[in-house]
Design an enzyme around this catalytic site. Structure first.
Site, short mmCIF file in Angstrom:
data_model
loop_
_atom_site.label_atom_id
_atom_site.label_comp_id
_atom_site.label_asym_id
_atom_site.label_seq_id
_atom_site.Cartn_x
_atom_site.Cartn_y
_atom_site.Cartn_z
N CYS A 59 -1.74 -0.61 3.53
CA CYS A 59 -2.66 0.44 3.97
C CYS A 59 -4.08 -0.10 4.12
O CYS A 59 -4.70 0.04 5.18
CB CYS A 59 -2.61 1.62 3.00
SG CYS A 59 -2.68 1.15 1.26
N1 LIG Z 1 1.47 4.98 -1.01
C1 LIG Z 1 0.86 4.39 0.00
O1 LIG Z 1 -0.18 4.86 0.51
C2 LIG Z 1 1.43 3.13 0.59
C3 LIG Z 1 0.85 2.61 1.76
C4 LIG Z 1 1.35 1.43 2.32
C5 LIG Z 1 2.40 0.78 1.71
N2 LIG Z 1 2.92 1.27 0.56
C6 LIG Z 1 4.01 0.53 -0.06
O2 LIG Z 1 5.22 1.22 0.21
C7 LIG Z 1 6.12 1.09 -0.88
C8 LIG Z 1 6.48 2.50 -1.37
O3 LIG Z 1 5.26 3.14 -1.79
P1 LIG Z 1 5.26 4.63 -2.32
O4 LIG Z 1 3.85 5.02 -2.44
O5 LIG Z 1 6.22 5.45 -1.56
O6 LIG Z 1 5.85 4.40 -3.81
P2 LIG Z 1 6.53 5.46 -4.76
O7 LIG Z 1 6.01 6.82 -4.49
O8 LIG Z 1 6.36 4.91 -6.14
O9 LIG Z 1 8.07 5.41 -4.36
C9 LIG Z 1 8.84 4.26 -4.43
C10 LIG Z 1 10.32 4.65 -4.47
O10 LIG Z 1 11.08 3.45 -4.57
C11 LIG Z 1 12.29 3.73 -5.27
N3 LIG Z 1 12.63 2.58 -6.14
C12 LIG Z 1 12.04 2.22 -7.29
N4 LIG Z 1 12.65 1.11 -7.79
C13 LIG Z 1 13.64 0.82 -6.94
C14 LIG Z 1 14.63 -0.20 -6.91
N5 LIG Z 1 14.71 -1.12 -7.88
N6 LIG Z 1 15.51 -0.23 -5.88
C15 LIG Z 1 15.45 0.70 -4.90
N7 LIG Z 1 14.53 1.69 -4.88
C16 LIG Z 1 13.64 1.74 -5.89
C17 LIG Z 1 12.03 4.97 -6.10
O11 LIG Z 1 12.98 5.92 -5.71
P3 LIG Z 1 14.39 6.05 -6.47
O12 LIG Z 1 14.09 6.02 -7.95
O13 LIG Z 1 14.87 7.37 -6.00
O14 LIG Z 1 15.18 4.88 -5.99
C18 LIG Z 1 10.68 5.48 -5.69
O15 LIG Z 1 10.69 6.85 -5.35
C19 LIG Z 1 5.37 0.27 -1.94
O16 LIG Z 1 5.75 -1.06 -1.87
C20 LIG Z 1 3.90 0.44 -1.56
O17 LIG Z 1 3.11 -0.67 -1.95
C21 LIG Z 1 2.48 2.44 0.01
#
Ligand SMILES: NC(=O)c1ccc[n+]([C@@H]2O[C@H](COP(=O)([O-])OP(=O)(O)OC[C@H]3O[C@@H](n4cnc5c(N)ncnc54)[C@H](OP(=O)(O)O)[C@@H]3O)[C@@H](O)[C@H]2O)c1
Length: 345
Positions: free
Chosen positions: A149
């Protein structure tokens, strides 16, 4: 077209579901969960109740890579480095929203993320998915490393001047601010409401993991670029990023010449809007959309350029940029499913 979302219960995954649900080319969406398989997604998030229901599935890479056309990985750092090798080599294209596939140098990834890197052959194949700057390579990609981001906001703001060699190599300062959804759905002491509300805090000073990603792309545009100063602040709002960027030019430009440099690169880009002289965007100008809005000016006293670049971190900074990449890979019109204007106020 059949899509799968891994990490569907997270903030990025939820936004992917919302966007893909309105995408005319998507016929089915399968949601995967590592912790809640078997549960109904709409029971966890009742706001998604509608015509369809989704039972969260266990990850079965061998089946997923043949049954699906596209797989989005919206998982924390350290997951897709392990998962991508198992998903590659089948029918499905892979779009990873995490930082695992963005840094080409495995040792640099390990240094900044403090985790084991993906195998080199995966890193070599992954194409950096910043559509405004990498369209041709994205169209041919099997694996996309969707940009972070902060890097999306910073690089779209810096690209035209750095690419044209107009910036003094050691002068780049990116002062960035983010809403709390940037940290994902699990609260921590920094993002806890009682701490974050009515507060404004700098964090990860000189050690944010997006620094090598920004520098990697800048040095592709201009090989002599020096390390950048990059600061991140937490703002008590739900979503939005503002990157205020300061650079010193290595030649004099008028306001018109400065703006023309940006317009040369961005007039044909559907999701980058460059402001008229004297107008600067705020985060609500792009809230809920795939836009990046950019305002800029030169300070005639200091000869420094100020560039303000805003995005919605969950959309242009994550999910909608991932859908934009999907559109390019599958040769759909780039804006397909991404037409909503920002939500305001
Ligand atoms: N938030 C932002 O603004 C943003 C922007 C750009 C990029 N990102 C990137 O995008 C990714 C997701 O971000 P997010 O904000 O959506 O994070 P989040 O809200 O913490 O969600 C991540 C999801 O990943 C799943 N997870 C956790 N451990 C896992 C594993 N070992 N294997 C498979 N699934 C797993 C979990 O779902 P389950 O427990 O249901 O599997 C969790 O709901 C991150 O790498 C982050 O750095 C985020």
């Amino acid at each position: 077209m059949k899509a799968g979302i891994v990490g569907a219960t997270g903030y990025g995954g939820i936004e992917l579901l919302r966007l893909l649900n309105n995408h005319p080319q998507i016929t089915s969406i399968t949601l995967y969960s590592s912790s809640q398989a078997g549960e109904k997604f709409e029971d966890i998030y009742p706001q998604f109740q509608g015509e369809q229901t989704h039972i969260l599935q266990d990850l079965v890479p061998d089946m997923m890579k043949e049954d699906l056309d596209v797989i989005f990985l919206a998982t924390p750092a350290g997951v897709s480095s392990q998962l991508t090798p198992k998903l590659q080599g089948g029918h499905a294209k892979i779009i990873d929203l995490s930082g695992d596939l963005r840094i080409k140098d495995a040792s640099l990834y390990e240094q900044w993320y403090n985790k084991g890197a993906a195998p080199n052959e995966v890193l070599e194949k992954a194409v950096y998915g910043l559509p405004e700057w990498n369209k041709e390579r994205i169209q041919d990609a099997d694996v996309i490393a969707n940009p972070g981001c902060f890097p999306t906001a910073a690089l779209l703001g810096l690209g035209p001047l750095v690419k044209e060699g107009l910036v003094k190599a050691d002068s780049i300062i990116v002062d960035a601010k983010s809403g709390v959804s940037g940290a994902g759905k699990n609260p921590n002491p920094l993002t806890h409401f009682a701490h974050a509300q009515e507060n404004f805090q700098i964090y990860k000073v000189n050690r944010h993991q997006h620094i090598p990603e920004i520098e990697q792309q800048l040095s592709e545009w201009y090989s002599d670029i020096d390390p950048v100063t990059f600061s991140t602040h937490l703002v008590p709002m739900t979503r939005g990023i503002m990157a205020t960027i300061y650079v010193q030019l290595n030649k004099n430009l008028t306001e018109d010449e400065l703006r023309n440099t940006f317009e040369r690169y961005y007039t044909t880009e559907p999701f980058v809007r460059v402001r008229e002289e004297g107008s600067f965007p705020c985060t609500k100008d792009v809230y809920g959309s795939n836009y990046c809005d950019i305002g800029l000016t030169i300070d005639t006293r200091t000869k420094r350029v100020t560039i303000v670049s805003v995005i919605d971190n969950l959309l242009k900074g994550a999910a909608s940029q991932a859908v934009q990449n999907m559109n390019l890979i599958f040769q759909y019109e780039e804006k397909t499913g991404l037409s909503p204007l920002p939500v305001y106020p």
